[in-house]
Write an enzyme that holds these catalytic residues in place. Structure first.
Site, mmCIF file in Angstrom:
data_model
loop_
_atom_site.group_PDB
_atom_site.id
_atom_site.type_symbol
_atom_site.label_atom_id
_atom_site.label_comp_id
_atom_site.label_asym_id
_atom_site.label_seq_id
_atom_site.Cartn_x
_atom_site.Cartn_y
_atom_site.Cartn_z
ATOM 1 C CE LYS A 114 2.745 7.250 12.645
ATOM 2 N NZ LYS A 114 2.528 6.197 11.647
ATOM 3 C CE LYS A 125 10.914 12.860 7.011
ATOM 4 N NZ LYS A 125 10.124 12.684 5.766
ATOM 5 C CE LYS A 173 9.676 4.361 4.874
ATOM 6 N NZ LYS A 173 9.289 5.771 5.002
ATOM 7 C CB THR A 215 3.571 16.535 3.259
ATOM 8 O OG1 THR A 215 3.252 15.345 3.987
ATOM 9 C CG2 THR A 215 5.059 16.570 3.012
ATOM 10 C CG ASN A 222 -0.143 14.822 -1.069
ATOM 11 O OD1 ASN A 222 0.679 15.129 -0.213
ATOM 12 N ND2 ASN A 222 -1.423 14.760 -0.811
ATOM 13 C CB SER A 264 1.159 10.135 10.744
ATOM 14 O OG SER A 264 1.007 10.070 9.365
HETATM 15 P P1 NAD Z 1 3.053 12.482 -5.965
HETATM 16 O O1 NAD Z 1 3.182 11.220 -6.726
HETATM 17 O O2 NAD Z 1 1.689 12.921 -5.513
HETATM 18 O O3 NAD Z 1 3.657 13.702 -6.818
HETATM 19 C C1 NAD Z 1 4.907 13.652 -7.434
HETATM 20 C C2 NAD Z 1 4.973 14.755 -8.477
HETATM 21 O O4 NAD Z 1 6.289 14.773 -9.032
HETATM 22 C C3 NAD Z 1 4.005 14.564 -9.644
HETATM 23 O O5 NAD Z 1 3.547 15.834 -10.062
HETATM 24 C C4 NAD Z 1 4.906 13.950 -10.733
HETATM 25 O O6 NAD Z 1 4.424 14.191 -12.043
HETATM 26 C C5 NAD Z 1 6.186 14.714 -10.450
HETATM 27 N N1 NAD Z 1 7.357 14.053 -11.016
HETATM 28 C C6 NAD Z 1 7.631 12.730 -11.099
HETATM 29 N N2 NAD Z 1 8.780 12.533 -11.731
HETATM 30 C C7 NAD Z 1 9.255 13.747 -12.061
HETATM 31 C C8 NAD Z 1 10.396 14.214 -12.736
HETATM 32 N N3 NAD Z 1 11.290 13.353 -13.242
HETATM 33 N N4 NAD Z 1 10.557 15.547 -12.877
HETATM 34 C C9 NAD Z 1 9.649 16.407 -12.389
HETATM 35 N N5 NAD Z 1 8.533 16.034 -11.765
HETATM 36 C C10 NAD Z 1 8.346 14.725 -11.599
HETATM 37 O O7 NAD Z 1 4.060 12.324 -4.728
HETATM 38 P P2 NAD Z 1 4.073 13.160 -3.362
HETATM 39 O O8 NAD Z 1 3.314 12.402 -2.318
HETATM 40 O O9 NAD Z 1 3.736 14.587 -3.634
HETATM 41 O O10 NAD Z 1 5.617 13.024 -2.963
HETATM 42 C C11 NAD Z 1 6.619 13.845 -3.554
HETATM 43 C C12 NAD Z 1 7.895 13.739 -2.743
HETATM 44 O O11 NAD Z 1 7.641 14.126 -1.399
HETATM 45 C C13 NAD Z 1 8.515 12.343 -2.646
HETATM 46 O O12 NAD Z 1 9.924 12.504 -2.547
HETATM 47 C C14 NAD Z 1 7.991 11.828 -1.322
HETATM 48 O O13 NAD Z 1 8.834 10.829 -0.777
HETATM 49 C C15 NAD Z 1 8.055 13.104 -0.514
HETATM 50 N N6 NAD Z 1 7.186 13.090 0.672
HETATM 51 C C16 NAD Z 1 5.839 12.945 0.560
HETATM 52 C C17 NAD Z 1 5.062 12.978 1.701
HETATM 53 C C18 NAD Z 1 3.565 12.881 1.631
HETATM 54 O O14 NAD Z 1 2.925 13.048 2.684
HETATM 55 N N7 NAD Z 1 2.970 12.687 0.465
HETATM 56 C C19 NAD Z 1 5.657 13.130 2.981
HETATM 57 C C20 NAD Z 1 7.050 13.296 3.051
HETATM 58 C C21 NAD Z 1 7.802 13.277 1.887
#
Ligand code: NAD
Length: 420
Positions: free
Chosen positions: A71, A95, A107, A191, A222, A350
């Site tokens: 997955k 994970k 992946k 998350t 998010n 998921s």
């Molecule tokens: P997103 O795009 O919704 O949010 C990212 C946030 O980070 C935004 O507020 C953006 O403005 C900010 N950002 C971007 N560049 C930046 C910087 N240089 N300095 C400070 N802030 C900055 O993304 P997300 O889905 O919230 O994912 C965030 C992290 O969590 C990523 O590393 C992603 O891989 C990880 N992640 C997400 C999920 C998920 O379910 N969405 C699951 C596991 C891990």
């Protein structure tokens, strides 16, 4: 999770080696886990809007199916490589294993820049990718999901294409679907919610009350915005947050409802009335009880780790702490809840989506959240126990919990038994 002079795959394999050594893992199982079981490379012809045909390269890596089907997400990005996809599939094994989900890691990726594609081209590429890998994925084989630059719409096209190929509906073949075609309630917040549960469990172990504990969140997308809201519901005072444009701080606590409206109106958290402006660097060094990086990788480094001023770092983002910073934080007595545990709420829900698809019975959001809490609490306790028993940090403890589980399954299946 990667560092500058090593490939992501080398880093993933080194992490596996270190955990194997602490666990005194059977070398035969260790060797099985070092490489993905299967990696596909495909060429996807796409009819472009101007009538030309463009060939896109795509990959799918299936690391290990000892505990169940593989997955993991599908990434659309110009920098995708086979090596990176392989590494990401190994991390997905870690994970899923730490939470105890019945999955190994997978992946996928397509080398493309989605910003340069029209919606029609994006749809044709998404469908083309699924046609190329259709024989190798499925609800009981390998279950893709969204990742960087892929969203519920893309997943819906992929699901539809797969159903057309198979001649029947098989919603459990992919997760991250819109609710109308079998997505799960609670997925969007999952998350961030998991980040909050992991933080609460860690605070409990450290004897830290969450009531009025101060929290700083880097990234208000998010993961960060839901983590902030749910931690605030648990009693934390969210004193600073940031996005790509910069940070804001009010030590009396931010009103998150008002902040969300401000973000909607202006497109950023910056300029929220009643706050002082911070750079992202200053934000990371703000004195607080809990620091939650939820933006990008490599944010806490050897350069700023000595100035990090908190008791707990909860990694909402993937790979926000470099290995050098990890060592400094450990030595300074700051507890890091590693990404593979802290942000596993997403893959956990998921998994719930897949379970609901397979049983054709859909849960309420409350049921989803309660089950998520149960799995996160159990996983945290298992990692904490491992951390207490060995002289390792929480990250290594999480790898060890995960690899133990996979090794047990591989042994039970007779993969390393010599017969006849
Ligand atoms: P997103 O795009 O919704 O949010 C990212 C946030 O980070 C935004 O507020 C953006 O403005 C900010 N950002 C971007 N560049 C930046 C910087 N240089 N300095 C400070 N802030 C900055 O993304 P997300 O889905 O919230 O994912 C965030 C992290 O969590 C990523 O590393 C992603 O891989 C990880 N992640 C997400 C999920 C998920 O379910 N969405 C699951 C596991 C891990």
């Amino acid at each position: 999770m990667s560092s500058s002079n090593q490939t992501a795959l080398e880093v993933a394999q080194m992490q596996l080696d270190a955990a194997a050594s602490y666990l005194q893992l059977d070398p035969r199982i260790h060797s099985i886990l070092k490489e993905p079981k299967r990696v596909l490379e495909v060429a996807i012809p796409v009819k472009m809007d101007d009538g030309s045909i463009k060939i896109f390269k795509g990959y799918r890596s299936q690391h290990c199916d000892a505990v169940g089907p593989t997955k993991g997400g599908i990434r659309f990005h110009p920098a995708v490589t086979m090596d990176e996809v392989k590494a990401l599939s190994i991390w997905m094994t870690f994970k899923c294993g730490v939470i105890g989900l019945p999955y190994g890691g997978g992946k996928g990726g397509v080398v493309c820049n989605p910003q340069e594609l029209s919606q029609n081209e994006l749809e044709r590429l998404s469908r083309g990718y699924i046609r190329a890998i259709a024989q190798f994925v499925g609800a009981d084989k390998d279950i893709p999901a969204p990742d960087v630059n892929t969203n519920p719409q893309i997943i819906a096209w992929m699901s539809d294409e797969y159903n057309n190929i198979k001649g029947h509906n098989e919603p459990g073949m992919i997760t991250g679907k819109p609710i109308s075609i079998g997505g799960s309630l609670g997925r969007t917040a999952a998350t961030g919610r998991g980040v909050a549960f992991a933080t609460r469990e860690a605070a409990g172990k450290l004897g830290m009350a969450l009531e009025n504990a101060t929290a700083v969140i880097q990234g208000f997308g998010n993961v960060g915005s839901y983590a902030a809201r749910i931690l605030a519901d648990m009693g934390c005072k969210i004193i600073a947050v940031s996005d790509v444009y910069g940070g804001i701080c009010n030590r009396d606590g931010l009103n998150l409802e008002q902040l969300t409206l401000h973000l909607k109106d202006t497109g950023s958290v910056v300029g929220f009335p009643g706050t002082t402006a911070l750079t992202n660097q200053e934000l990371l060094e703000t004195k607080c009880d809990i620091l939650v990086p939820c933006a990008l990788e490599n944010q806490i480094t050897a350069a700023n780790a000595p100035a990090i001023n908190c008791r707990i770092v909860t990694e909402g983002a993937n790979g926000p702490t470099t290995p050098e910073a990890d060592a400094i934080l450990k030595q300074r007595g700051i507890l890091v809840i590693p990404d593979i545990l802290a942000n596993a709420g997403g893959v956990t829900v998921s998994y719930f989506e897949w379970v609901q698809n397979l049983s054709n019975f859909y849960w309420t959001e409350k049921e989803v959240n309660e089950r998520l809490e149960a799995l996160m609490v159990r996983a945290f306790a298992e990692v904490w126990d491992m951390y207490q028993k060995h002289d390792v940090d929480m990250r290594m403890a999480a790898y060890m919990v995960s690899i133990n589980r996979i090794a047990e399954a591989a042994k039970a299946k007779g993969w390393v038994t010599i017969t006849g």
